[in-house]
Design a protein around this motif. Structure first.
Motif, PDB file in Angstrom:
ATOM      1  N   CYS A  51       0.839  -1.200   0.000  1.00  0.00           N
ATOM      2  CA  CYS A  51       0.000   0.000   0.000  1.00  0.00           C
ATOM      3  C   CYS A  51       0.870   1.245   0.000  1.00  0.00           C
ATOM      4  CB  CYS A  51      -0.973  -0.001   1.178  1.00  0.00           C
ATOM      5  SG  CYS A  51      -0.246   0.153   2.792  1.00  0.00           S
ATOM      6  N   ASN A  52       0.396   2.248  -0.684  1.00  0.00           N
ATOM      7  CA  ASN A  52       1.067   3.548  -0.731  1.00  0.00           C
ATOM      8  C   ASN A  52       0.546   4.384   0.427  1.00  0.00           C
ATOM      9  OD1 ASN A  52       1.863   6.222  -1.419  1.00  0.00           O
ATOM     10  ND2 ASN A  52       2.158   5.546  -3.537  1.00  0.00           N
ATOM     11  N   VAL A  53       1.421   4.884   1.262  1.00  0.00           N
ATOM     12  CA  VAL A  53       1.005   5.649   2.439  1.00  0.00           C
ATOM     13  C   VAL A  53       1.450   7.102   2.274  1.00  0.00           C
ATOM     14  CG1 VAL A  53       1.183   5.891   4.939  1.00  0.00           C
ATOM     15  CG2 VAL A  53       1.204   3.613   3.906  1.00  0.00           C
ATOM     16  N   VAL A  54       0.531   8.026   2.465  1.00  0.00           N
ATOM     17  CA  VAL A  54       0.839   9.452   2.476  1.00  0.00           C
ATOM     18  C   VAL A  54       0.686   9.944   3.910  1.00  0.00           C
ATOM     19  CG1 VAL A  54       0.224  11.720   1.568  1.00  0.00           C
ATOM     20  CG2 VAL A  54      -0.003   9.703   0.111  1.00  0.00           C
ATOM     21  N   GLU A  55       1.839  10.248   4.569  1.00  0.00           N
ATOM     22  CA  GLU A  55       1.788  10.708   5.961  1.00  0.00           C
ATOM     23  C   GLU A  55       1.538  12.218   5.954  1.00  0.00           C
ATOM     24  OE1 GLU A  55       1.558   8.596   8.119  1.00  0.00           O
ATOM     25  OE2 GLU A  55       2.882   6.880   7.809  1.00  0.00           O
ATOM     26  N   LEU A  56       0.325  12.597   6.264  1.00  0.00           N
ATOM     27  CA  LEU A  56      -0.085  13.998   6.133  1.00  0.00           C
ATOM     28  C   LEU A  56       0.675  14.913   7.088  1.00  0.00           C
ATOM     29  CD1 LEU A  56      -3.971  13.603   5.697  1.00  0.00           C
ATOM     30  CD2 LEU A  56      -2.206  13.770   3.942  1.00  0.00           C
ATOM     31  N   ASP A  57       1.183  14.372   8.220  1.00  0.00           N
ATOM     32  CA  ASP A  57       1.928  15.210   9.165  1.00  0.00           C
ATOM     33  C   ASP A  57       3.376  15.417   8.738  1.00  0.00           C
ATOM     34  OD1 ASP A  57       2.284  12.441   9.687  1.00  0.00           O
ATOM     35  OD2 ASP A  57       3.202  12.906  11.618  1.00  0.00           O
ATOM     36  N   LEU A  58       3.812  14.699   7.696  1.00  0.00           N
ATOM     37  CA  LEU A  58       5.212  14.796   7.258  1.00  0.00           C
ATOM     38  C   LEU A  58       5.363  15.491   5.909  1.00  0.00           C
ATOM     39  CD1 LEU A  58       6.507  11.227   8.243  1.00  0.00           C
ATOM     40  CD2 LEU A  58       6.549  13.339   9.598  1.00  0.00           C
ATOM     41  N   ILE A  59       4.241  15.938   5.316  1.00  0.00           N
ATOM     42  CA  ILE A  59       4.335  16.676   4.057  1.00  0.00           C
ATOM     43  C   ILE A  59       3.926  18.125   4.281  1.00  0.00           C
ATOM     44  CG2 ILE A  59       3.962  14.631   2.617  1.00  0.00           C
ATOM     45  CD1 ILE A  59       1.095  15.544   2.165  1.00  0.00           C
ATOM     46  N   GLU A  60       4.429  18.970   3.394  1.00  0.00           N
ATOM     47  CA  GLU A  60       4.289  20.418   3.602  1.00  0.00           C
ATOM     48  C   GLU A  60       2.836  20.885   3.611  1.00  0.00           C
ATOM     49  OE1 GLU A  60       5.901  24.537   1.525  1.00  0.00           O
ATOM     50  OE2 GLU A  60       6.868  22.638   1.033  1.00  0.00           O
ATOM     51  N   ASP A  61       2.038  20.385   2.672  1.00  0.00           N
ATOM     52  CA  ASP A  61       0.643  20.861   2.584  1.00  0.00           C
ATOM     53  C   ASP A  61      -0.343  19.803   3.105  1.00  0.00           C
ATOM     54  OD1 ASP A  61       1.271  19.245   0.504  1.00  0.00           O
ATOM     55  OD2 ASP A  61       0.295  20.432  -1.059  1.00  0.00           O
ATOM     56  N   GLY A  62       0.079  19.093   4.153  1.00  0.00           N
ATOM     57  CA  GLY A  62      -0.757  18.039   4.728  1.00  0.00           C
ATOM     58  C   GLY A  62      -2.125  18.523   5.190  1.00  0.00           C
ATOM     59  N   THR A  63      -2.161  19.743   5.776  1.00  0.00           N
ATOM     60  CA  THR A  63      -3.449  20.285   6.250  1.00  0.00           C
ATOM     61  C   THR A  63      -4.389  20.521   5.083  1.00  0.00           C
ATOM     62  OG1 THR A  63      -2.290  21.376   8.057  1.00  0.00           O
ATOM     63  CG2 THR A  63      -4.520  22.131   7.597  1.00  0.00           C
ATOM     64  N   ASN A  64      -3.847  21.049   3.967  1.00  0.00           N
ATOM     65  CA  ASN A  64      -4.682  21.269   2.778  1.00  0.00           C
ATOM     66  C   ASN A  64      -5.186  19.931   2.211  1.00  0.00           C
ATOM     67  OD1 ASN A  64      -4.358  24.013   2.922  1.00  0.00           O
ATOM     68  ND2 ASN A  64      -2.559  24.053   1.570  1.00  0.00           N
ATOM     69  N   PHE A  65      -4.308  18.914   2.245  1.00  0.00           N
ATOM     70  CA  PHE A  65      -4.717  17.564   1.812  1.00  0.00           C
ATOM     71  C   PHE A  65      -5.940  17.100   2.606  1.00  0.00           C
ATOM     72  CE2 PHE A  65      -1.160  16.978  -0.865  1.00  0.00           C
ATOM     73  CZ  PHE A  65      -1.221  15.741  -1.471  1.00  0.00           C
ATOM     74  N   GLN A  66      -5.845  17.286   3.937  1.00  0.00           N
ATOM     75  CA  GLN A  66      -6.913  16.788   4.812  1.00  0.00           C
ATOM     76  C   GLN A  66      -8.223  17.525   4.546  1.00  0.00           C
ATOM     77  OE1 GLN A  66      -5.396  16.279   8.722  1.00  0.00           O
ATOM     78  NE2 GLN A  66      -7.168  15.128   9.445  1.00  0.00           N
ATOM     79  N   GLU A  67      -8.120  18.850   4.293  1.00  0.00           N
ATOM     80  CA  GLU A  67      -9.326  19.634   3.982  1.00  0.00           C
ATOM     81  C   GLU A  67      -9.948  19.176   2.663  1.00  0.00           C
ATOM     82  OE1 GLU A  67     -10.940  21.802   5.774  1.00  0.00           O
ATOM     83  OE2 GLU A  67      -9.503  21.786   7.428  1.00  0.00           O
ATOM     84  N   MET A  68      -9.084  18.898   1.677  1.00  0.00           N
ATOM     85  CA  MET A  68      -9.603  18.466   0.380  1.00  0.00           C
ATOM     86  C   MET A  68     -10.221  17.060   0.479  1.00  0.00           C
ATOM     87  SD  MET A  68     -10.412  18.922  -2.674  1.00  0.00           S
ATOM     88  CE  MET A  68      -9.738  20.570  -2.915  1.00  0.00           C
ATOM     89  N   LEU A  69      -9.616  16.171   1.279  1.00  0.00           N
ATOM     90  CA  LEU A  69     -10.187  14.831   1.475  1.00  0.00           C
ATOM     91  C   LEU A  69     -11.562  14.916   2.128  1.00  0.00           C
ATOM     92  CD1 LEU A  69      -6.990  12.876   2.577  1.00  0.00           C
ATOM     93  CD2 LEU A  69      -8.458  12.291   0.618  1.00  0.00           C
ATOM     94  N   LEU A  70     -11.713  15.894   3.045  1.00  0.00           N
ATOM     95  CA  LEU A  70     -13.028  16.109   3.661  1.00  0.00           C
ATOM     96  C   LEU A  70     -14.053  16.482   2.600  1.00  0.00           C
ATOM     97  CD1 LEU A  70     -14.984  16.570   6.069  1.00  0.00           C
ATOM     98  CD2 LEU A  70     -14.042  18.878   6.276  1.00  0.00           C
ATOM     99  N   GLU A  71     -13.645  17.363   1.696  1.00  0.00           N
ATOM    100  CA  GLU A  71     -14.547  17.796   0.619  1.00  0.00           C
ATOM    101  C   GLU A  71     -14.879  16.643  -0.326  1.00  0.00           C
ATOM    102  OE1 GLU A  71     -14.045  20.928  -2.969  1.00  0.00           O
ATOM    103  OE2 GLU A  71     -13.606  21.768  -0.985  1.00  0.00           O
ATOM    104  N   MET A  72     -13.901  15.789  -0.572  1.00  0.00           N
ATOM    105  CA  MET A  72     -14.086  14.699  -1.546  1.00  0.00           C
ATOM    106  C   MET A  72     -14.835  13.487  -0.971  1.00  0.00           C
ATOM    107  SD  MET A  72     -10.314  14.760  -3.342  1.00  0.00           S
ATOM    108  CE  MET A  72     -10.554  13.367  -4.426  1.00  0.00           C
ATOM    109  N   THR A  73     -14.667  13.245   0.321  1.00  0.00           N
ATOM    110  CA  THR A  73     -15.199  12.002   0.893  1.00  0.00           C
ATOM    111  C   THR A  73     -16.157  12.213   2.057  1.00  0.00           C
ATOM    112  OG1 THR A  73     -13.426  11.746   2.529  1.00  0.00           O
ATOM    113  CG2 THR A  73     -13.025  10.836   0.322  1.00  0.00           C
ATOM    114  N   GLY A  74     -16.187  13.443   2.607  1.00  0.00           N
ATOM    115  CA  GLY A  74     -17.011  13.652   3.804  1.00  0.00           C
ATOM    116  C   GLY A  74     -16.316  13.173   5.069  1.00  0.00           C
ATOM    117  N   GLN A  75     -15.055  12.763   4.954  1.00  0.00           N
ATOM    118  CA  GLN A  75     -14.297  12.269   6.115  1.00  0.00           C
ATOM    119  C   GLN A  75     -13.041  13.116   6.302  1.00  0.00           C
ATOM    120  OE1 GLN A  75     -13.125   8.081   5.950  1.00  0.00           O
ATOM    121  NE2 GLN A  75     -11.340   8.527   7.228  1.00  0.00           N
TER     122      GLN A  75
END
Length: 602
Positions: A51-75
């Motif tokens: 599995c490919n793992v994206v560690e959101l706390d270790l990438i520069e725009d992790g917070t933006n990733f999390q916000e976009m995932l919320l928009e895309m999935t509701g989670q």
């Protein structure tokens, strides 16, 4: 209004995330310190799935990733898991998907997120048993049930043929007729009552239908208690995993499922002659008929024909049975003919070797008057007769032709609509199963469907390997003199093992209950068919007499255990009963010895 560059940035970020989802079989959006993320990553390690793992706390725009995932999935929470482009969800949902098998399905590329684990099409005995068992094993289950009204407009509630227009009302009306006979016997036993004893059809019909109504309600409550979703709608496949459900108002709803069970049962066959659907009824109409049918012609020689004709005659009605060829095709013919002879001796008229060609209405009413034209199957003779009611009971057709099985790729026998299955009740499509009366070459009996449905659910969801045993199934035909059987008919036993290797032990008998009224002396009959090549093992059990179902059930268990003639001879009978005759059979058919009984202790 947000700046344009923000919209552009969001769009680019969404594309980046979507590309990650699309280009990886498994991708986990995670945080390196999160214990729930660790659980999910460990699960994929155990499964040996990359599995490919994206560690959101270790990438520069992790917070933006999390916000976009919320928009895309509701989670918004992590882990956020995708498999083969399908959003699975967080830790709990991923672990649950592993537990119920849907994770493996997604990993194999076979699946997507379905609305239900299992959809059962048909709310009869088999479908209800299967759905409740699957739900009790933690599955998300739906049952669809829809009764297409008869040409006369008759319809009914949840529970299928057996409960509504089959075994249950049939046995209750058979019991009504037996009570009439019992009243005639009662006088001989000293009971004194007025001569004006008559039967009220409406009272019986109302009582029977009230009981059936309570069963319908009970089934709905049972489904609710088991968390099975019940939908009163007609199901039709659109593809291998998707169905369309149409309710009585014509509203269409669509559902998907990982697996399906077909349990649609059968409906009575019509004659295909002028006037059959317009003026005749079937067993689907008889049990809730709002009026006494009066002088009745029963067309057919099936068990339904003989049972219905038998109890109607037992209510005092004028009954004629029109038979094309033989009685009770598929059953032991010696037994079938004896059951028919008893009916004839008790007032049922038989028109043998005739088929109807036309039914006309002479007078409308409840009941009205009908004219039936029939022709001989052997000569050019044509006969006519007048009846109040014509009941068609010439067999049943599988309800498989209008549920889109062609779109799902399920193979069906084009001649009879039956579905061939393997010994796991699996159709030609691996995730679609079938049980009950629609199976090719299997028993059309309620308890068989229940057993098959329950065991199927356990194999699918509880790791069981137990299959339904279709061999030596006991059954009873509730003719006025009841016929119970288990195993092979005499014809089939001879065909399979040869005449020289089969021994038939038999006896007539006179139930003690019949002696004081002085009726049916030596009309009851018992027969055991034994395999001489296998230690005289019992391969056929046949009983014609009172309480046949109660008698046959125990012998069915004995045959499942492989009972031999010697073991029955060594069994002490219960005296005085009818069943004890099977512990004392000593005359073989081949000997031609006398099988009449003179007294109860022969």
């Amino acid at each position: 209004m947000p700046p344009v560059e923000n919209d552009t940035g969001k769009s680019e970020l969404k594309s980046r995330i979507q590309k990650l989802i699309d280009s990886n079989q498994v991708i986990v959006f995670s945080k390196s310190y999160c214990p729930y993320c660790l659980k999910v990553k460990d699960l994929f390690k155990e499964l040996k799935v990359e599995c490919n793992v994206v560690e959101l706390d270790l990438i520069e725009d992790g917070t933006n990733f999390q916000e976009m995932l919320l928009e895309m999935t509701g989670q918004k929470t992590v882990p956020n898991v995708f498999i083969n482009k399908t959003h699975v969800g967080g830790c709990d949902k991923t672990l649950q998907a592993h537990k119920d098998g849907s994770l493996q399905q997604l990993l194999s590329g076979d699946g997507e997120a379905y609305d239900y684990d299992l959809i059962v099409i048909g709310g009869g005995s088999g479908g209800l048993a299967c759905s409740k068992e699957a739900a009790s094993l933690g599955k998300k289950v739906m049952v669809l049930d829809y009764v297409v009204p008869t040409p006369k407009g008759t319809t009914w509630g949840l529970g299928g043929t057996c409960v509504n227009v089959g075994c249950i009302p049939k046995k209750l009306m058979h019991q009504t007729a037996l009570l009439g006979t019992a009243m005639q016997d009662a006088r001989k036993f000293g009971w004194e009552f007025e001569e004006t004893v008559k039967h009220n059809w409406d009272t019986m019909k109302t009582a029977v239908n009230n009981y059936i109504g309570s069963l319908n309600w009970g089934y709905r409550v049972a489904l609710r208690d088991k968390n099975v979703t019940y939908v009163n709608a007609y199901a039709e496949f659109l593809d291998q995993h998707k169905i369309k459900a149409t309710n009585k108002r014509g509203k269409e709803t669509f559902y998907t499922a990982a697996k399906f069970v077909l349990a649609t049962g059968e409906r009575p066959r019509y004659l295909g002659v002028p006037g059959d659907k317009e003026y005749c009824i079937t067993s689907d109409d008889l049990f809730s008929l709002p009026y006494c049918p009066g002088k009745t012609l029963v067309i057919g020689a099936s068990y339904v024909a003989l049972e219905c004709g038998g109890f109607l005659a037992g209510l005092g009605l004028d009954v004629t049975v029109m038979v094309r060829s033989i009685l009770l095709r598929g059953f032991d013919q010696d037994m079938a003919n004896r059951a028919g002879e008893h009916m004839e001796e008790h007032g049922v008229k038989f028109l043998r070797k005739y088929v109807p060609v036309k039914v006309e209405e002479l007078e409308a009413g409840t009941p009205g008057r009908l004219k039936v034209t029939a022709k001989s199957t052997e000569t050019d003779e044509v006969i006519e007769g007048e009846y109040n009611t014509v009941l068609i009971a010439v067999g049943r057709d599988a309800c498989t032709d209008k549920i889109g099985l062609d779109k799902a790729g399920v193979k069906v026998n084009p001649k009879n609509g039956k579905i061939p299955v393997n010994d796991e009740e699996q159709t030609s499509v691996p995730h679609i199963y079938a049980i009950g009366d629609i199976l090719e070459g299997k028993w059309e009996l309620t308890p068989v469907a229940i057993q098959a449905g329950r065991l199927l659910a356990r194999r699918l969801y509880a790791g069981s390997s137990v299959k339904c045993d279709y061999i030596n199934v006991p059954t009873t035909v509730f003719t006025p003199l009841e016929y119970g059987s288990c195993g092979l008919s005499e014809e089939k036993a001879t065909e399979l093992y040869g005449n020289d290797n089969v021994e038939v032990f038999h006896s007539l008998f006179w139930p003690l209950e019949f002696t004081v009224p002085g009726r049916d002396n030596n009309r009851c009959y018992a027969k055991l068919i034994c395999n001489k090549l296998d230690n005289d093992r019992v391969i056929g059990f046949h009983y014609l007499g009172p309480n046949a179902g109660e008698v046959t059930q125990g012998f069915g268990a004995a045959m499942k255990c492989g009972v031999t003639k010697e073991q029955l001879d060594g069994t002490i009978g219960i005296h005085p009963t009818c069943a004890e005759v099977f512990t004392t059979l000593d005359v073989t058919k081949s000997s031609g010895g006398d099988i009449t009984q003179a007294g109860c202790c022969g």
